[in-house]
Design a protein around this motif. Sequence first.
Motif, mmCIF file in Angstrom:
data_model
loop_
_atom_site.group_PDB
_atom_site.id
_atom_site.type_symbol
_atom_site.label_atom_id
_atom_site.label_comp_id
_atom_site.label_asym_id
_atom_site.label_seq_id
_atom_site.Cartn_x
_atom_site.Cartn_y
_atom_site.Cartn_z
ATOM 1 N N UNK A 5 39.700 7.644 30.647
ATOM 2 C CA UNK A 5 38.743 8.757 30.667
ATOM 3 C C UNK A 5 37.722 8.547 29.553
ATOM 4 N N UNK A 6 38.193 8.167 28.374
ATOM 5 C CA UNK A 6 37.287 7.915 27.255
ATOM 6 C C UNK A 6 36.359 6.736 27.542
ATOM 7 N N UNK A 7 36.897 5.670 28.161
ATOM 8 C CA UNK A 7 36.077 4.492 28.464
ATOM 9 C C UNK A 7 34.954 4.859 29.433
ATOM 10 N N UNK A 8 35.294 5.557 30.520
ATOM 11 C CA UNK A 8 34.270 5.977 31.480
ATOM 12 C C UNK A 8 33.306 6.977 30.843
ATOM 13 N N UNK A 9 33.858 7.827 29.999
ATOM 14 C CA UNK A 9 33.079 8.807 29.247
ATOM 15 C C UNK A 9 31.997 8.089 28.431
ATOM 16 N N UNK A 54 26.170 6.828 37.373
ATOM 17 C CA UNK A 54 26.989 7.240 38.513
ATOM 18 C C UNK A 54 28.371 6.585 38.462
ATOM 19 N N UNK A 55 28.408 5.303 38.086
ATOM 20 C CA UNK A 55 29.689 4.597 37.972
ATOM 21 C C UNK A 55 30.571 5.235 36.903
ATOM 22 N N UNK A 56 29.974 5.544 35.739
ATOM 23 C CA UNK A 56 30.737 6.167 34.668
ATOM 24 C C UNK A 56 31.272 7.535 35.039
ATOM 25 N N UNK A 57 30.422 8.344 35.656
ATOM 26 C CA UNK A 57 30.849 9.696 36.041
ATOM 27 C C UNK A 57 31.919 9.657 37.131
ATOM 28 N N UNK A 58 31.740 8.784 38.120
ATOM 29 C CA UNK A 58 32.733 8.685 39.188
ATOM 30 C C UNK A 58 34.086 8.274 38.625
ATOM 31 N N UNK A 59 34.102 7.264 37.750
ATOM 32 C CA UNK A 59 35.363 6.834 37.148
ATOM 33 C C UNK A 59 36.003 7.914 36.302
ATOM 34 N N UNK A 60 35.187 8.615 35.552
ATOM 35 C CA UNK A 60 35.688 9.682 34.687
ATOM 36 C C UNK A 60 36.368 10.787 35.485
ATOM 37 N N UNK A 61 35.796 11.136 36.630
ATOM 38 C CA UNK A 61 36.327 12.246 37.415
ATOM 39 C C UNK A 61 37.557 11.866 38.242
ATOM 40 N N UNK A 62 37.816 10.558 38.411
ATOM 41 C CA UNK A 62 38.953 10.172 39.251
ATOM 42 C C UNK A 62 40.035 9.421 38.477
ATOM 43 N N UNK A 63 39.943 9.372 37.157
ATOM 44 C CA UNK A 63 40.995 8.727 36.395
ATOM 45 C C UNK A 63 42.076 9.733 36.015
ATOM 46 N N UNK A 64 43.304 9.244 35.911
ATOM 47 C CA UNK A 64 44.422 10.085 35.480
ATOM 48 C C UNK A 64 44.999 9.553 34.182
ATOM 49 N N UNK A 65 44.171 8.859 33.413
ATOM 50 C CA UNK A 65 44.584 8.234 32.157
ATOM 51 C C UNK A 65 43.635 8.692 31.056
ATOM 52 N N UNK A 66 44.179 9.137 29.935
ATOM 53 C CA UNK A 66 43.358 9.718 28.883
ATOM 54 C C UNK A 66 42.416 8.680 28.271
ATOM 55 N N UNK A 67 42.920 7.459 28.030
ATOM 56 C CA UNK A 67 42.060 6.467 27.396
ATOM 57 C C UNK A 67 40.994 5.952 28.352
#
Length: 460
Positions: A127-131, A112-125
């Motif tokens: 996004x990869x980290x949360x991904x 849940x933490x990873x998905x939430x961060x992925x969906x609310x980041x505006x940074x490509x890298x």
Amino acid sequence: MLLSIALLVPWVSGALLVALDGRRRAVAWLAVVALAANLAVLGVLAAEVSTWGVAQVVTGGWPVGVGIVLRADALGVAFAALSVLVLLAAAAHEAIGGVRSRTFPGLVVLLSAGLTGLFVTADVFSFYVFFELAMTASYALSAYGGKRRQLRAALVFTAVNLLGSFIFLLSVAGAYRVTGALAMDQVAQRLLTVNPNAAVLIAAGFFTAFSVKLGLFPFHFWLPTVYAGARPAVAAILSGAVANIGSYGLLRFGVALFPEQLRLAGVALVVLGAASIVYGGVMAVARGDAAEMLAYSAIGQVGYVLVALGVGGPVGLTAAVLYSAVNSLNKALLFLASGVRGALVAAAFALGALSVAGVPPAAGFVGKLELFRTGVVAGSAALVVLLVVGSALSLVYLFQVYQRRFWRADPQAVGAASPLAQRLLTAALALLVLALGVWPEPLLAFSGHAVEALLAGNSP
């Protein structure tokens, strides 16, 4: 503030829960409470975004362009809330029936933490980290159950998706190499001036990575083994929450970062989507096992999202967002219902099946109407025929599942009834699918606002 809390709640609770024995009922229910709290915060954040517009935070107090930007718009918050809802249903399903692994509750919260961060980041890298955080938790969850079938599914899932992650990282590196930026807004602006061939190669890399996560044809080869081999709760998580990474990624990166490449590839996307719909439907009809049918169904259903994305424009994008949401709920409901026995289950499964086939009054009917509208706006009779054929195939194979599971004396279905609370949870998810079909205004409004946010972020 709410944006930070939405990330902190699952991060902190997941880190604590993963160290505890999840087989204890108290720990399992603490995970459910943590997910419910995360969903509540996302709901409040969604209301704030709807009222005041985009919420943005730059980590560490750094200026934009230096610090990592977290941005909550209607599209990101909607996908985050939808994914956490599916995780909540799956975690409660296991908590009621009895968790079989000490790490399961903590891993679901970390996912849940990873998905939430992925969906609310505006940074490509980032996004990869949360991904990667989300995928690492998914790799471990896919082995849940510990039997040979689950371990085989976990091995296939991990091997293939690590390859997809590597392709994604190469694409991130390529984007940084040609633009010198990682913030999505800056990347989108600078991509307009780079060599078109380089932009096409980077866009193709991102498309491949997201297609692998989504299980689109011809990147689907891992999906039947994994979905059919995983336990029902894990299959619901993978198909209803983790697969949203692919749908969201195609929308966010395609429209916001690579709009020109998306326009040029429109016909190819429609063809690939059509291939997924037909292939998934035909293979599902040919399967004899309910889990395999649902797995091939997942391949076919994501094809509708790709077709709508390929058509593009406000109408096509709205259909893509709406059908992504409906498909997420449908798959979660069907996979959870497939692992439950007793009264109410047949009706819940039937509602999910009708939704997948696009039969009123289920939510899937609204999604199919938007897709038909996309075909009409595109002026393509072939696209309308494709949607009719896909819906007919869905009705056929899901009727076969229903017939074997609930009408015949299937040896696998014989046994004691599942706990009443588990059946009520499945029925509640079915009622949500029904309610969104009877009263579709919230679903339509959510899709419209999400597309407005997506297009606004793409405007100069």
